[in-house]
Design a protein around this motif. Structure first.
Motif, short mmCIF file in Angstrom:
data_model
loop_
_atom_site.label_atom_id
_atom_site.label_comp_id
_atom_site.label_asym_id
_atom_site.label_seq_id
_atom_site.Cartn_x
_atom_site.Cartn_y
_atom_site.Cartn_z
N SER A 113 0.82 -1.23 0.00
CA SER A 113 0.00 0.00 0.00
C SER A 113 0.84 1.26 0.00
O SER A 113 0.39 2.31 -0.45
N ARG A 114 2.06 1.17 0.53
CA ARG A 114 2.87 2.38 0.67
C ARG A 114 3.11 3.12 -0.64
O ARG A 114 2.92 4.34 -0.71
N PRO A 115 3.56 2.42 -1.71
CA PRO A 115 3.79 3.16 -2.95
C PRO A 115 2.52 3.85 -3.44
O PRO A 115 2.60 4.91 -4.08
N LEU A 116 1.38 3.27 -3.12
CA LEU A 116 0.11 3.85 -3.57
C LEU A 116 -0.21 5.13 -2.80
O LEU A 116 -0.71 6.10 -3.38
N ILE A 117 0.12 5.13 -1.51
CA ILE A 117 -0.10 6.36 -0.73
C ILE A 117 0.82 7.45 -1.29
O ILE A 117 0.40 8.59 -1.52
N LEU A 251 -9.92 8.63 -2.76
CA LEU A 251 -8.89 7.68 -3.19
C LEU A 251 -8.72 6.67 -2.07
O LEU A 251 -8.30 7.03 -0.96
N TYR A 252 -9.11 5.44 -2.34
CA TYR A 252 -9.01 4.40 -1.32
C TYR A 252 -7.64 3.73 -1.40
O TYR A 252 -7.13 3.46 -2.50
N ILE A 253 -7.10 3.44 -0.23
CA ILE A 253 -5.87 2.64 -0.12
C ILE A 253 -6.23 1.35 0.61
O ILE A 253 -6.90 1.39 1.65
N ASP A 254 -5.79 0.26 0.06
CA ASP A 254 -6.20 -1.03 0.62
C ASP A 254 -5.13 -2.06 0.23
O ASP A 254 -4.23 -1.76 -0.55
N GLY A 255 -5.26 -3.26 0.72
CA GLY A 255 -4.27 -4.27 0.31
C GLY A 255 -4.28 -5.51 1.16
O GLY A 255 -5.12 -5.68 2.05
N LEU A 256 -3.29 -6.32 0.87
CA LEU A 256 -3.22 -7.66 1.44
C LEU A 256 -2.50 -7.69 2.79
O LEU A 256 -2.76 -8.55 3.62
N SER A 257 -1.56 -6.72 2.98
CA SER A 257 -0.58 -6.83 4.07
C SER A 257 -1.19 -7.12 5.43
O SER A 257 -0.80 -8.05 6.12
N LYS A 258 -2.14 -6.28 5.82
CA LYS A 258 -2.67 -6.41 7.17
C LYS A 258 -3.85 -7.37 7.19
O LYS A 258 -4.02 -8.14 8.12
N ALA A 259 -4.67 -7.33 6.14
CA ALA A 259 -5.89 -8.14 6.13
C ALA A 259 -5.60 -9.63 6.17
O ALA A 259 -6.36 -10.41 6.73
N PHE A 260 -4.46 -10.04 5.59
CA PHE A 260 -4.15 -11.47 5.54
C PHE A 260 -2.77 -11.77 6.12
O PHE A 260 -2.14 -12.77 5.74
N ALA A 261 -2.32 -10.92 7.04
CA ALA A 261 -1.04 -11.14 7.72
C ALA A 261 0.09 -11.34 6.72
O ALA A 261 1.02 -12.11 6.95
N ALA A 262 0.00 -10.67 5.57
CA ALA A 262 0.90 -10.94 4.45
C ALA A 262 1.76 -9.72 4.13
O ALA A 262 1.88 -9.31 2.97
N THR A 263 2.39 -9.15 5.17
CA THR A 263 3.16 -7.91 4.98
C THR A 263 4.34 -8.09 4.03
O THR A 263 4.76 -7.14 3.37
N GLY A 264 4.90 -9.30 3.98
CA GLY A 264 6.07 -9.54 3.12
C GLY A 264 5.70 -9.98 1.71
O GLY A 264 6.58 -10.12 0.86
N VAL A 265 4.43 -10.18 1.46
CA VAL A 265 4.02 -10.63 0.11
C VAL A 265 4.01 -9.44 -0.86
O VAL A 265 4.26 -9.58 -2.04
N VAL A 267 1.57 -6.92 -1.82
CA VAL A 267 0.51 -6.62 -2.80
C VAL A 267 -0.48 -5.65 -2.16
O VAL A 267 -1.06 -5.94 -1.11
N GLY A 268 -0.62 -4.48 -2.80
CA GLY A 268 -1.60 -3.51 -2.32
C GLY A 268 -2.40 -3.00 -3.51
O GLY A 268 -2.01 -3.22 -4.67
N TRP A 269 -3.53 -2.38 -3.23
CA TRP A 269 -4.31 -1.81 -4.31
C TRP A 269 -4.95 -0.49 -3.87
O TRP A 269 -5.19 -0.27 -2.69
N ALA A 270 -5.12 0.38 -4.86
CA ALA A 270 -5.83 1.64 -4.63
C ALA A 270 -6.99 1.68 -5.61
O ALA A 270 -6.94 1.02 -6.66
N PHE A 271 -8.04 2.41 -5.27
CA PHE A 271 -9.13 2.59 -6.22
C PHE A 271 -9.75 3.96 -6.04
O PHE A 271 -9.73 4.54 -4.95
N GLY A 272 -10.24 4.47 -7.17
CA GLY A 272 -10.77 5.82 -7.16
C GLY A 272 -11.05 6.26 -8.58
O GLY A 272 -11.09 5.42 -9.49
N PRO A 273 -11.22 7.59 -8.78
CA PRO A 273 -11.54 8.08 -10.12
C PRO A 273 -10.48 7.66 -11.14
O PRO A 273 -9.28 7.69 -10.84
#
Ligand SMILES: Cc1ncc(COP(=O)(O)O)c(C=O)c1O
Length: 429
Positions: A113-117, A251-265, A267-273
């Motif tokens: 998620s960081r690069p997306l922020i 602009l939403y920031i979201d991702g896998l890191s915290k939701a699935f204990a997958a901080t080292g995997v 993968v993050g995603w952003a969504f918005g206009p």
């Protein structure tokens, strides 16, 4: 200013931005803790917003999907905005779990998620633009510095569960470019109520009605990386579900890191206009901050396995809840015994907010605790407990509140830590 690098007599000057960038306070604290652990001390290290994989492994289905993706030779460049399969899967995930309607072309994938922020800031903010964010919050001060923004920190209060209120934001919205929010919030583990978030959305909509069509609008960055991890009867609210008109500005920031204990995997995603997503894609394309292709293909597959997601999230939130509430009840008990501590009921995520009102007290070796950092050191040295003061999240040096992260906590640690804290506090004068 300290010279950063010296070669012979030459001070290797770097950009003003880099020279003045403050490294992560939490990572700095981590170095000292590692030294103690290396010296054989038993330290309860609850500083990092990460998971111990021995306690919180990633879902088995995700792990085997990653291995399979590499076996399938998913090893070349991924698509610049993320693999279509993943964007379609995330779109479905947002629809089924969050009631949000975002198509694959309104989604952007990155390496966490960081690069997306960072990309949101770089896409929306011109130098000296006003960015409003609450304090405490995670890293907004640093993203303001990186983008040259004029940060407007809003001090949130314990009586509001440390969530920013519309009333505290309102005086600053005129001419602002961005409000950066997060719920459930890092570092506090608290979340917006419907009415709190509605009031802030109304501010954004009202302000944008006042602006000309050619003006840059007031945008809302909404970081919801902990949204699947709410506890008890706390619901997650988000701007567009509350007000569909917010879709142009959020602009939403979201991702896998915290939701699935997958901080080292990563993968993050952003969504918005779409226009904003396309510009973010262009920026991140130059940075090359893509998530590895194999991980993207694996996450695409994993997010479609509804039963596996349910099973994982149920067990994960239960374990987090046990730890957060174990500490919460322990601190509440210590408070009732007259110790100078307090805690705020956890609502979501992996953090608990605790208070140590120890500034002004004296340790047995005669040292007076004068700052939050002194209190942090005292807890580390005497209770063997490592936690992060809110001063690392933008609050003042003498703020008495701290963040406990439970992603590395064993259930049996709780009793011992509370005992250590009690013994440590009993030594203070
Ligand atoms: C609120 C919030 N957003 C984003 C992130 C970054 O997540 P990622 O590991 O996916 O880059 C963190 C990490 O601590 C966080 O707490």
């Amino acid at each position: 200013m300290e010279p950063t690098f010296v070669s012979g007599n030459r001070i290797l000057r770097v950009s003003e931005m880099a020279e003045n960038l403050i490294p992560s306070e939490i990572i700095k604290l981590g170095g000292e803790i590692r030294e103690k652990i290396a010296a054989g001390e038993q330290i309860y290290n609850f500083t990092i917003g990460d998971f111990n994989p021995a306690i919180f492994p990633i879902p088995e289905e995700l792990k085997s999907a990653i291995i399979e993706a590499y076996q399938n030779n998913e090893t070349n460049y991924p698509a610049a905005n993320g693999q279509l399969e993943l964007r379609q899967s995330v779109s479905r995930f947002l629809h089924t779990r969050g009631g949000l309607e975002y198509s694959e072309d309104q989604l952007l994938v990155a390496g966490g998620s960081r690069p997306l922020i960072y990309a949101v800031y770089r896409t929306l903010v011109d130098p000296e633009d006003k960015v409003i964010y609450p304090v405490p919050s995670w890293n907004n001060n640093h993203y303001c510095h990186l983008s040259g923004a004029k940060g407007i920190p809003i001090t949130a209060r314990a009586e509001d569960n440390f969530m920013p209120t519309a009333a505290s934001i309102a005086p600053h919205v005129s001419g602002a470019t961005l409000i950066a929010l997060c719920s459930p919030l890092n570092p506090t583990g608290t979340a917006f109520s419907r009415t709190q978030l509605e009031a802030i959305c109304r501010l954004v909509l009202d302000e944008n009605r006042k602006r000309k069509e050619t003006d840059k609008p007031l945008y809302l960055l909404f970081d919801q990386v902990y949204w699947t991890l709410t506890h008890d009867d706390n619901l997650h609210f988000d701007p567009v579900s509350l007000f569909p008109e917010m879709k142009d500005y959020t602009l939403y920031i979201d991702g896998l890191s915290k939701a699935f204990a997958a901080t080292g995997v990563r993968v993050g995603w952003a969504f918005g206009p779409r226009k904003v997503m396309d510009k973010m894609k262009a920026i991140l394309g130059h940075v090359g901050a893509w998530a590895p292709r194999a991980e993207q293909m694996a996450v695409a597959q994993f997010l479609q396995q509804d039963a596996a997601l349910d099973r994982f999230l149920e067990d994960f939130t239960k374990k987090l809840h046990e730890r957060l509430h174990g500490f919460y009840q322990g601190f509440t008990q210590l408070k009732s015994e007259g110790f100078a501590v307090d805690a705020i009921a956890p609502q979501g995520g992996i953090y608990l907010t605790v208070k140590f009102e120890l500034i002004g007290k004296t340790t047995p070796d005669g040292k007076k605790l004068t700052t939050a950092l002194d209190v942090t050191q005292f807890l580390l040295n005497t209770a063997h407990l490592a936690i992060v003061p809110f001063s690392a999240f933008g609050a003042s040096r003498n703020n008495p509140w701290f963040r406990i992260s439970v992603g590395t906590a064993k259930i049996e640690d709780i009793e011992q830590v509370l005992l250590n804290v009690k013994q440590a506090l009993s030594q203070l004068q």
